[in-house]
Design an enzyme around this catalytic site. Structure first.
Site, mmCIF file in Angstrom:
data_model
loop_
_atom_site.group_PDB
_atom_site.id
_atom_site.type_symbol
_atom_site.label_atom_id
_atom_site.label_comp_id
_atom_site.label_asym_id
_atom_site.label_seq_id
_atom_site.Cartn_x
_atom_site.Cartn_y
_atom_site.Cartn_z
ATOM 1 N N TYR A 254 48.056 33.151 -26.288
ATOM 2 C CA TYR A 254 49.199 33.812 -25.635
ATOM 3 C C TYR A 254 50.519 33.206 -26.130
ATOM 4 O O TYR A 254 51.435 33.924 -26.546
ATOM 5 C CB TYR A 254 49.086 33.677 -24.110
ATOM 6 C CG TYR A 254 50.298 34.222 -23.393
ATOM 7 C CD1 TYR A 254 50.530 35.591 -23.349
ATOM 8 C CD2 TYR A 254 51.239 33.366 -22.794
ATOM 9 C CE1 TYR A 254 51.661 36.106 -22.712
ATOM 10 C CE2 TYR A 254 52.366 33.872 -22.158
ATOM 11 C CZ TYR A 254 52.565 35.238 -22.118
ATOM 12 O OH TYR A 254 53.679 35.752 -21.507
ATOM 13 N N SER B 144 58.642 34.948 -23.957
ATOM 14 C CA SER B 144 58.307 34.001 -22.882
ATOM 15 C C SER B 144 58.854 32.627 -23.233
ATOM 16 O O SER B 144 59.045 32.314 -24.419
ATOM 17 C CB SER B 144 56.783 33.927 -22.751
ATOM 18 O OG SER B 144 56.411 32.864 -21.905
#
Ligand SMILES: NC(=O)c1ccc[n+]([C@@H]2O[C@H](COP(=O)([O-])OP(=O)(O)OC[C@H]3O[C@@H](n4cnc5c(N)ncnc54)[C@H](OP(=O)(O)O)[C@@H]3O)[C@@H](O)[C@H]2O)c1
Length: 273
Positions: free
Chosen positions: A159, A146
């Site tokens: 995360y 990401s």
């Protein structure tokens, strides 16, 4: 069919029941002999398998309902692959999840599930499948990371940290794999419309995760750029020019500036939720 993509013997896609994983399967359908779909929802995998066979009647589709956070289920799945004679030469480690909100208010079971899925499962499958790829002298590991992997994100603390692991791990094994014929790529998307947001929300949150629509990249584009990145043997792909630009800007900023910028997000106090 995208002619510039190589024909993979067998592509294994985790998290194939939704979002980016499903899109990977659709875009790879005509470029593989075999596709192996993995996720927990077997009904969704079954539907996708039928669609893939419609698109490519010669395609061999296998699907397995596996909870990848469970080590025993992962081991049983790896054994099943061997029993089926499946030898993936493309592993798309896509299954992943987030948890949105302040760290201290998070539920530990959800954080643990995220650590096991985003880190343990991705590392375990890579470790299990790489030896055969190296032995055959070709293959690819596509790890879905990401944009969050290159900056600390308050409200997505765990995360973003798991994705920092994914990008760092992918870069390191890529260097180790030099000369083996196997490549490794970290896909680093910005926001994409999938089920990710609803999974990341906590039970007591009604509103959407704040985010500017401007930065969203269509999932079709994310996957197409990732597959193109594999062909070009790229180490990382930041899909979409806006995300590419954001990544370049982030990497040029000193950490002091990152702290200032990331610290100014609208703060959600416990009483707001
Ligand atoms: N969407 C974004 O904005 C965005 C941005 C950057 C990176 N990413 C990354 O992209 C990847 C794909 O996410 P997405 O956006 O496509 O999210 P998604 O729509 O929520 O899809 C997640 C997939 O992972 C599977 N999964 C979740 N828990 C699992 C488990 N315990 N065992 C096996 N499979 C499991 C889900 O299937 P089941 O529920 O059927 O198990 C689903 O197929 C993730 O790694 C995510 O971190 C997403």
């Amino acid at each position: 069919m995208t002619e510039s993509y190589p024909l993979y013997r067998s592509a294994l896609i985790t998290g194939a029941s939704a979002g980016l994983g499903e899109e990977f399967a659709l875009q790879l359908a005509e470029n593989c002999h075999q596709i192996i779909l993995v996720a927990r929802r077997s009904d969704k995998l079954h539907e996708l398998a039928s669609e893939l066979r419609k698109r490519n009647p010669n395609l061999d589709v296998l699907h397995f309902a596996v909870d990848l956070t469970n080590q025993q289920e992962r081991e049983d799945f790896i054994t099943l692959l061997v029993e089926h004679g499946a030898q993936p030469d493309l592993l798309v480690n896509n299954a992943g999840m987030g948890d949105y909100g302040e760290f201290v208010q998070a539920e530990w079971p959800k954080l643990e599930q995220m650590l096991k899925l985003n880190i343990n499962a991705l590392t375990h499958l890579t470790h299990a499948l790489l030896p055969k790829m190296i032995e055959s002298g070709s293959g690819a590991i596509l790890n879905v990371s990401s944009l969050a992997s290159i900056l600390p994100i308050p409200d997505f603390a765990v995360y973003a940290a798991t994705k920092a692991y994914v990008t760092s791990f992918t870069e390191a094994i890529r260097m180790e794999l030099k000369g083996t014929g196997v490549n490794a790529l970290a896909l680093c998307p910005g926001p994409v419309h999938t089920e990710f947001g609803s999974v990341a929300m906590r039970d007591d949150q009604q509103n959407k995760i704040p985010g500017k629509e401007f930065f969203y990249t269509p999932k079709e584009q994310v996957v197409a750029e990732a597959l193109d990145g594999l062909v070009k043997d790229r180490a990382r792909v930041y899909p979409g020019w806006k995300i590419g630009l954001a990544a370049a800007a982030i990497s040029l900023l000193p950490v002091v500036a990152i702290r200032l910028i990331m610290g100014t997000r609208p703060r959600k106090l416990p009483t707001d939720v």
